[in-house]
Every structure is written in C-alpha cells, then in structure tokens.
Design an enzyme around this catalytic site. Sequence first.
Site, PDB file in Angstrom:
ATOM      1  N   SER A  87       0.840  -1.199   0.000  1.00 33.10           N
ATOM      2  CA  SER A  87       0.000   0.000   0.000  1.00 33.10           C
ATOM      3  C   SER A  87       0.871   1.244   0.000  1.00 33.10           C
ATOM      4  O   SER A  87       1.989   1.226   0.539  1.00 33.10           O
ATOM      5  CB  SER A  87      -0.894   0.015   1.251  1.00 33.10           C
ATOM      6  OG  SER A  87      -1.543   1.265   1.394  1.00 33.10           O
ATOM      7  N   TYR A 147      -1.119  -0.517  10.326  1.00 32.25           N
ATOM      8  CA  TYR A 147      -1.227  -0.866   8.904  1.00 32.25           C
ATOM      9  C   TYR A 147       0.018  -0.466   8.111  1.00 32.25           C
ATOM     10  O   TYR A 147       0.591  -1.299   7.406  1.00 32.25           O
ATOM     11  CB  TYR A 147      -2.484  -0.215   8.331  1.00 32.25           C
ATOM     12  CG  TYR A 147      -2.817  -0.604   6.907  1.00 32.25           C
ATOM     13  CD1 TYR A 147      -3.382  -1.843   6.614  1.00 32.25           C
ATOM     14  CD2 TYR A 147      -2.605   0.288   5.861  1.00 32.25           C
ATOM     15  CE1 TYR A 147      -3.701  -2.191   5.312  1.00 32.25           C
ATOM     16  CE2 TYR A 147      -2.922  -0.052   4.561  1.00 32.25           C
ATOM     17  CZ  TYR A 147      -3.484  -1.293   4.287  1.00 32.25           C
ATOM     18  OH  TYR A 147      -3.801  -1.627   2.992  1.00 32.25           O
TER      19      TYR A 147
END
Length: 252
Positions: A144, A157
């Site tokens: 990501s 995350y």
Amino acid sequence: MRGLSEKIGIVAGGGRGIGAATAKRLASEGASVVIGDIMGDWAREVADAIKADGGKAIGVDLDGTSEDSQKAIVEAAVSEFGGLDFYHSNLAGGTEGDIDALNCSLETLDKSFAINAKSHFIATQAALPVMLQRGSGAMIYTSSGAASGGSPWQVAYPMTKNAIHALARHVASKWGKKGIRANVICPGVVLTEAVKIHMTDEQVEKSLKFVPHTRLGEPDDIAAAVAFLASKDGEWVNGQVWHVNGGMQFRD
C-alpha cells in the site's frame, strides 16, 4: 502479455476488488487461476464468472493466516492444474481500532500483523518449494502507499505493509539465482467495492485533488500491473516495489 497462456497461478484475496479483477485479467490472458478468499463463496463466484467466459479457474476457501490453509491452496493449484508459476498475495485488513501509536492496542497491532504481514510470509513458505522444484516462479505481493506516505491517523497498517517490502527483497535476493522473482505493488486510492462503501463522495473528491491525474484508481489498473509481473514480459523485474497510484506519491 507474453507468456501467460500456459501459466498457473494463485490469487489470494481474490473474491472482490483488486483480487477479483486480477484473477479475471490473468484468466483472460490464458492463465489457469486458483482464487482463494476467506469468503469462499466469493472466490467461487469469481471462478464461475471466469469459466463462463471460457477461462480456467477454481475458487477455494482461504484463511491467509493459517499455515494449513495456505498449503491447501498451493496443493489445489498442483492437483487441479499441474503446478504453480506465480502467487499473487493480496490479503489485507484488520484496520479497525488502528489509530496513533499511543492509542493503538496490542491486540489491534497483532491482528494487523497477522493479516497484513504474517499471511504473506506463510504464503511464501507454502508456494516457494513448488516454484523451486519447477525452476522458476513469481511472488507478487500487494502492499500500500500507506507504507511510505506517512499516516498520522494509523500506525499498525503502514508498519505491516513495510514488512512486505522486506520480505519481497529477501525472497528476490535469496532465490533469484534459482529462477524466483519477488515484487511488490503499492496501490494508491483504488475504488474497490469496499472503498466505495467506506468513502463518502466528499472524501473521493478530496482524494482526487491530491492526484496529478484525471481520476482515481480502478481495480483493473492494479490487475494490469500484476499481469505484467507474472508474465514473460516482466521476467527481468525482481525485488522491486512499484507504486501504481496515478502519481499520488512520486517515488524512485
């Protein structure tokens, strides 16, 4: 793409969004695809759609955090199609409760690491022996832009996504001489079903203002990058982190 028509691959997290688009793109290029998802019915729906279009695919239940489940999906590829040429490890989640470093619980951190880092490690352990025996193979991991963008609103995350980059570089450097490639794709804001549900029209418009492009991402944009990395055309790309984000981040 060149050289996908005889390939056999796995798409983990292929029931919806980027994974589903990728499975369909790979099958349209002639690859045989095993689609795994924690929502097994979703995976089977995607496989049925591929077969209805003349492609080759099966859908299976996959718990990416389970060693047995990861071994089972690799065994499914071998038993159904005769081997394994690439594994697209596309699992992500566990962001509920993930806020700043002073307020993110250890339980949330552990859950995020299990889904966003450990699952990719277990997938690698399951897939690599088959690829090494075959003499070639490609691990393609979804990370990501959060890994490098700086996220004041979440901590776990981005940490876990950075771990994927280290894993891919390890695999590439350790087994590249044995025909194994490992690469990472970092999507920007991609309008998957989940994103469309959780982002308001105002948030979508705000995100677009930060992209030097005419639109935000679509799952097919990431699918195209995965297809290239899995194909013969991408066989000299190894150990790289690709940011496919419309220019939201400019990276070397």
